[in-house]
Design an enzyme around this catalytic site. Structure first.
Site, mmCIF file in Angstrom:
data_model
loop_
_atom_site.group_PDB
_atom_site.id
_atom_site.type_symbol
_atom_site.label_atom_id
_atom_site.label_comp_id
_atom_site.label_asym_id
_atom_site.label_seq_id
_atom_site.Cartn_x
_atom_site.Cartn_y
_atom_site.Cartn_z
ATOM 1 N N GLU A 67 -20.440 -116.649 66.069
ATOM 2 C CA GLU A 67 -19.961 -115.242 65.749
ATOM 3 C C GLU A 67 -19.184 -114.380 65.948
ATOM 4 O O GLU A 67 -19.438 -112.857 65.454
ATOM 5 C CB GLU A 67 -21.533 -115.244 66.703
ATOM 6 C CG GLU A 67 -23.169 -115.992 65.886
ATOM 7 C CD GLU A 67 -24.142 -116.221 66.714
ATOM 8 O OE1 GLU A 67 -24.083 -115.544 67.803
ATOM 9 O OE2 GLU A 67 -25.389 -116.806 66.236
ATOM 10 N N SER A 92 -29.112 -124.385 67.246
ATOM 11 C CA SER A 92 -30.800 -124.365 67.142
ATOM 12 C C SER A 92 -31.640 -126.150 67.882
ATOM 13 O O SER A 92 -32.522 -127.148 67.284
ATOM 14 C CB SER A 92 -32.049 -124.921 65.566
ATOM 15 O OG SER A 92 -30.853 -123.585 64.906
ATOM 16 N N ASN A 114 -26.518 -119.533 75.974
ATOM 17 C CA ASN A 114 -26.372 -118.135 75.873
ATOM 18 C C ASN A 114 -27.373 -117.154 74.843
ATOM 19 O O ASN A 114 -27.829 -117.479 74.008
ATOM 20 C CB ASN A 114 -25.223 -118.855 74.029
ATOM 21 C CG ASN A 114 -24.882 -117.582 73.510
ATOM 22 O OD1 ASN A 114 -24.453 -116.504 73.743
ATOM 23 N ND2 ASN A 114 -23.790 -117.853 72.775
ATOM 24 N N LYS A 147 -26.858 -114.542 74.142
ATOM 25 C CA LYS A 147 -25.796 -113.396 72.708
ATOM 26 C C LYS A 147 -26.994 -112.117 73.177
ATOM 27 O O LYS A 147 -26.047 -111.637 74.326
ATOM 28 C CB LYS A 147 -27.029 -113.850 71.609
ATOM 29 C CG LYS A 147 -26.845 -115.198 71.313
ATOM 30 C CD LYS A 147 -26.908 -115.984 69.669
ATOM 31 C CE LYS A 147 -26.391 -117.038 69.470
ATOM 32 N NZ LYS A 147 -26.819 -117.960 68.117
ATOM 33 N N GLU A 171 -20.244 -127.054 66.972
ATOM 34 C CA GLU A 171 -22.126 -126.051 66.921
ATOM 35 C C GLU A 171 -21.744 -125.356 65.596
ATOM 36 O O GLU A 171 -21.389 -124.975 64.733
ATOM 37 C CB GLU A 171 -21.840 -124.612 67.355
ATOM 38 C CG GLU A 171 -22.627 -124.598 68.624
ATOM 39 C CD GLU A 171 -23.284 -122.931 69.661
ATOM 40 O OE1 GLU A 171 -23.978 -123.716 69.066
ATOM 41 O OE2 GLU A 171 -22.068 -121.894 69.156
ATOM 42 N N GLY A 214 -29.333 -120.685 64.410
ATOM 43 C CA GLY A 214 -30.045 -119.595 64.336
ATOM 44 C C GLY A 214 -31.217 -119.960 63.020
ATOM 45 O O GLY A 214 -32.318 -119.508 62.607
ATOM 46 N N HIS A 256 -16.987 -118.166 70.098
ATOM 47 C CA HIS A 256 -18.559 -118.680 69.475
ATOM 48 C C HIS A 256 -18.025 -118.302 67.444
ATOM 49 O O HIS A 256 -17.495 -117.105 67.305
ATOM 50 C CB HIS A 256 -19.098 -117.902 69.947
ATOM 51 C CG HIS A 256 -20.935 -118.301 69.793
ATOM 52 N ND1 HIS A 256 -21.181 -117.738 68.261
ATOM 53 C CD2 HIS A 256 -21.555 -119.085 70.106
ATOM 54 C CE1 HIS A 256 -21.806 -118.671 68.469
ATOM 55 N NE2 HIS A 256 -22.835 -119.046 69.300
HETATM 56 P P1 PGA Z 1 -29.220 -121.324 68.349
HETATM 57 O O1 PGA Z 1 -27.791 -120.767 69.043
HETATM 58 O O2 PGA Z 1 -29.419 -122.274 69.600
HETATM 59 O O3 PGA Z 1 -30.446 -119.817 69.253
HETATM 60 O O4 PGA Z 1 -29.341 -121.791 67.635
HETATM 61 C C1 PGA Z 1 -26.590 -121.487 68.809
HETATM 62 C C2 PGA Z 1 -26.003 -120.853 69.487
HETATM 63 O O5 PGA Z 1 -25.446 -119.921 68.885
HETATM 64 O O6 PGA Z 1 -25.276 -120.961 70.633
#
Ligand code: PGA
Length: 258
Positions: A102, A218, A14, A16, A170, A176, A100
């Site tokens: 976010e 992460s 992803n 983003k 997640e 993050g 997601h």
């Molecule tokens: P990250 O993001 O691996 O940077 O923690 C994962 C995600 O939000 O899909």
């Protein structure tokens, strides 16, 4: 993840809201294709931002598939800024991330997620449903929260289309962060069992065993082995490290060997 396992393995990247230029995007994608071409037995899906999808439509092959980070649930019409499933299908997207955290942070509810999933399945694409709690409490209320997320998000799904659903667990507290703050394999194993149990309750044993379960938050080469070997998962949803082809390739390799 045992080698004898008949379930598929999947690693999703992803990106983003990265990178900023098409030149960079092309470079990263080419790097990912190179590394994933060397690994067998793992499906790899890259989810770039919308403006870059058509750059890769003709580059989709056995090594890498294309996914979107979001979608709108209506087929067409006056919906400024939105993108339909058909548009994604036309750019050869096979997967769509839905719900997601976010996006949920901007007000996306389980009801919206459910509509999006329905529209993704209708056109034969695979929906990667993201679930995850903000924080954990001693009473275990977060488990009820997760159960409800799964139940409401899959409300419009019937048994026949269930295999088109991938569940990405997640936990928001692990996204993050530093790689040491990600989940441990053993904890993920508990969550995997919980997710599978919830799916069995909703859809019955036979159907729900087909759903792939991913961990996200992460993930990096340094913690992927523990999670892949002990987490009872089928792969990962990777954020930051999917912009680094070498690291992403390592993660894919770890999944293939687990
Ligand atoms: P990250 O993001 O691996 O940077 O923690 C994962 C995600 O939000 O899909």
């Amino acid at each position: 993840m045992k080698k004898t396992d008949k379930r598929g393995k999947l690693v999703v990247g992803n990106w983003k809201m990265n990178p900023q230029s098409p030149q960079e995007a092309v470079k990263i994608f080419a790097g990912i294709k190179r590394v994933s071409g060397k690994v067998r037995g793992v499906d790899v899906v890259v989810c770039p931002p919308f403006p870059f999808l058509s750059l890769f439509s003709k580059k989709v092959d056995g090594a890498v598939s294309l996914g979107a980070q979001d979608v709108f649930w209506v087929d067409a019409g006056s919906f400024t800024g939105e993108v339909s499933v058909q548009m994604l299908k036309n750019t050869r997207c096979s997967h769509v991330i839905v719900g997601h955290s976010e996006r949920r942070a901007f007000g996306e509810t389980n009801e919206i997620v459910s509509k999006k999933i329905e529209s993704v399945l209708k056109l034969g694409l695979t929906a990667i449903l993201c679930i995850g709690e903000k924080e954990r409490d001693k009473n275990g209320d977060y488990l009820a929260f997760l159960k409800n997320q799964i139940k409401e998000s899959l409300e419009k799904v019937n048994k026949k289309t269930l295999p088109q659903i991938v569940i990405a667990y997640e936990p928001i507290w692990a996204i993050g962060k530093s790689f040491a703050e990600a989940m441990q394999g053993n904890d993920m194993q508990e969550m995997s069992i919980f997710i599978k149990k919830t799916l069995v309750e909703l859809f019955g044993k036979e159907e729900s065993t087909k759903n792939l379960i991913l961990y996200g938050g992460s993930v990096a080469p340094i913690n992927a082995s523990d999670l892949a070997s002990n987490g009872a998962i089928d792969g990962f949803l990777v954020g930051r490290q999917s912009l680094e082809p070498a690291s992403f390739g390592e993660i894919i390799k770890i999944v293939s060997l687990a």
